[in-house]
Design a protein around this motif. Sequence first.
Motif, mmCIF file in Angstrom:
data_model
loop_
_atom_site.group_PDB
_atom_site.id
_atom_site.type_symbol
_atom_site.label_atom_id
_atom_site.label_comp_id
_atom_site.label_asym_id
_atom_site.label_seq_id
_atom_site.Cartn_x
_atom_site.Cartn_y
_atom_site.Cartn_z
ATOM 1 N N LYS A 19 0.838 -1.201 0.000
ATOM 2 C CA LYS A 19 0.000 0.000 0.000
ATOM 3 C C LYS A 19 0.877 1.257 0.000
ATOM 4 C CE LYS A 19 -3.978 2.008 2.358
ATOM 5 N NZ LYS A 19 -5.015 1.782 3.386
ATOM 6 N N GLU A 20 1.911 1.270 0.831
ATOM 7 C CA GLU A 20 2.831 2.417 0.863
ATOM 8 C C GLU A 20 3.548 2.558 -0.477
ATOM 9 O OE1 GLU A 20 3.977 2.397 5.625
ATOM 10 O OE2 GLU A 20 5.119 1.130 4.239
ATOM 11 N N ARG A 21 3.960 1.446 -1.050
ATOM 12 C CA ARG A 21 4.660 1.482 -2.336
ATOM 13 C C ARG A 21 3.738 2.020 -3.439
ATOM 14 N NH1 ARG A 21 9.193 -1.320 -3.035
ATOM 15 N NH2 ARG A 21 8.537 -2.371 -4.951
ATOM 16 N N ALA A 22 2.471 1.654 -3.401
ATOM 17 C CA ALA A 22 1.509 2.175 -4.371
ATOM 18 C C ALA A 22 1.340 3.685 -4.191
ATOM 19 C CB ALA A 22 0.169 1.465 -4.230
ATOM 20 N N ALA A 23 1.293 4.131 -2.933
ATOM 21 C CA ALA A 23 1.166 5.568 -2.648
ATOM 22 C C ALA A 23 2.417 6.326 -3.091
ATOM 23 C CB ALA A 23 0.915 5.788 -1.159
ATOM 24 N N GLU B 287 -3.993 2.566 -11.223
ATOM 25 C CA GLU B 287 -4.679 1.304 -10.913
ATOM 26 C C GLU B 287 -4.032 0.582 -9.728
ATOM 27 O OE1 GLU B 287 -4.696 -0.619 -14.734
ATOM 28 O OE2 GLU B 287 -6.092 0.885 -15.533
ATOM 29 N N ARG B 288 -2.729 0.671 -9.635
ATOM 30 C CA ARG B 288 -2.028 0.076 -8.488
ATOM 31 C C ARG B 288 -2.490 0.733 -7.196
ATOM 32 N NH1 ARG B 288 4.574 0.263 -7.775
ATOM 33 N NH2 ARG B 288 4.696 -0.901 -5.820
ATOM 34 N N ALA B 289 -2.574 2.058 -7.206
ATOM 35 C CA ALA B 289 -3.039 2.774 -6.017
ATOM 36 C C ALA B 289 -4.508 2.450 -5.741
ATOM 37 C CB ALA B 289 -2.835 4.277 -6.185
ATOM 38 N N ALA B 290 -5.323 2.411 -6.782
ATOM 39 C CA ALA B 290 -6.754 2.116 -6.620
ATOM 40 C C ALA B 290 -6.985 0.725 -6.037
ATOM 41 C CB ALA B 290 -7.471 2.275 -7.953
ATOM 42 N N ALA B 291 -6.064 -0.186 -6.277
ATOM 43 C CA ALA B 291 -6.181 -1.540 -5.737
ATOM 44 C C ALA B 291 -5.922 -1.580 -4.227
ATOM 45 C CB ALA B 291 -5.210 -2.477 -6.457
ATOM 46 N N HIS B 292 -5.230 -0.580 -3.699
ATOM 47 C CA HIS B 292 -4.868 -0.570 -2.281
ATOM 48 C C HIS B 292 -5.642 0.436 -1.442
ATOM 49 C CE1 HIS B 292 -1.539 -3.389 -2.562
ATOM 50 N NE2 HIS B 292 -1.255 -2.830 -3.720
ATOM 51 N N PHE B 293 -6.326 1.360 -2.100
ATOM 52 C CA PHE B 293 -7.040 2.415 -1.386
ATOM 53 C C PHE B 293 -8.510 2.411 -1.794
ATOM 54 C CE2 PHE B 293 -2.658 3.782 -1.383
ATOM 55 C CZ PHE B 293 -2.480 4.339 -0.126
ATOM 56 N N GLU B 294 -9.395 2.537 -0.812
ATOM 57 C CA GLU B 294 -10.816 2.735 -1.102
ATOM 58 C C GLU B 294 -10.934 4.049 -1.873
ATOM 59 O OE1 GLU B 294 -13.636 1.016 0.325
ATOM 60 O OE2 GLU B 294 -12.363 -0.551 1.180
ATOM 61 N N GLU B 295 -12.020 4.230 -2.604
ATOM 62 C CA GLU B 295 -12.165 5.414 -3.452
ATOM 63 C C GLU B 295 -12.028 6.726 -2.669
ATOM 64 O OE1 GLU B 295 -15.786 6.580 -6.034
ATOM 65 O OE2 GLU B 295 -14.634 5.096 -7.189
ATOM 66 N N GLN B 296 -12.667 6.822 -1.497
ATOM 67 C CA GLN B 296 -12.565 8.038 -0.673
ATOM 68 C C GLN B 296 -11.119 8.273 -0.233
ATOM 69 O OE1 GLN B 296 -14.816 10.406 0.079
ATOM 70 N NE2 GLN B 296 -13.318 11.524 1.289
ATOM 71 N N LEU C 202 -5.768 10.866 -0.786
ATOM 72 C CA LEU C 202 -4.352 10.720 -1.104
ATOM 73 C C LEU C 202 -3.949 11.642 -2.257
ATOM 74 C CD1 LEU C 202 -1.608 9.264 -0.741
ATOM 75 C CD2 LEU C 202 -2.488 7.489 -2.297
ATOM 76 N N ILE C 203 -4.739 11.648 -3.315
ATOM 77 C CA ILE C 203 -4.447 12.520 -4.462
ATOM 78 C C ILE C 203 -4.442 13.981 -4.032
ATOM 79 C CG2 ILE C 203 -5.346 13.354 -6.678
ATOM 80 C CD1 ILE C 203 -6.368 10.399 -7.094
ATOM 81 N N ALA C 204 -5.442 14.382 -3.254
ATOM 82 C CA ALA C 204 -5.510 15.768 -2.772
ATOM 83 C C ALA C 204 -4.301 16.109 -1.908
ATOM 84 C CB ALA C 204 -6.808 15.992 -1.997
ATOM 85 N N MET C 205 -3.882 15.158 -1.065
ATOM 86 C CA MET C 205 -2.738 15.396 -0.189
ATOM 87 C C MET C 205 -1.447 15.530 -0.990
ATOM 88 S SD MET C 205 -0.099 13.706 1.703
ATOM 89 C CE MET C 205 -0.597 12.010 1.682
#
Length: 169
Positions: A100-104, A125-134, A139-142
């Motif tokens: 999850k950290e690596r995807a972020a 898609e890698r990030a989407a696989a590890h993070f719920e949509e919200q 994460l994107i905003a941050m």
Amino acid sequence: MTTTENTTENTRVPQEHKARLNIAGRIPEVYKAMVSLDAASSKGLDPVLVELVKVRASQINHCAFCLDMHTKDARHAGETEARLYLLNAWEEAAGYYTEKERAALALTEAITVLTDGFVPDEVYERAAAHFEEQELAQLIAMIITINAWNRFAVTTRAVPGAYQPGQHA
């Protein structure tokens, strides 16, 4: 180069390194909006992950002020020295970071370095696989917010060294 002692960190800081402009003092409404955006964009995210992402974006953007701040905040949030030291080479240090950290971190690099083109589908898609949509939206905003902070600090030559965890940006 002339240096002075910085008793907070017991390191030597160049005297000629002076801030160009105080954004908070000159445009307080923008500064307050950025502080609010920063808090809102990080809401609900793991504090350690937030700091890893902020440090990585700040490394890429060569933002000394933000590196000083966010490595201190990361330690304060429980981050280890080894993971902070290896963050520049996170892809090669796979055992130190969760998937999850690596995807972020991959998403952080793709958003931060837009000169390489758009954010690749496989990274998103890698990030989407590890993070719920919200959580992914947060994460994107941050990531976008830390990049904005980096640009303010680098442009105005914000001076690193005096920040202590628990203070605002």
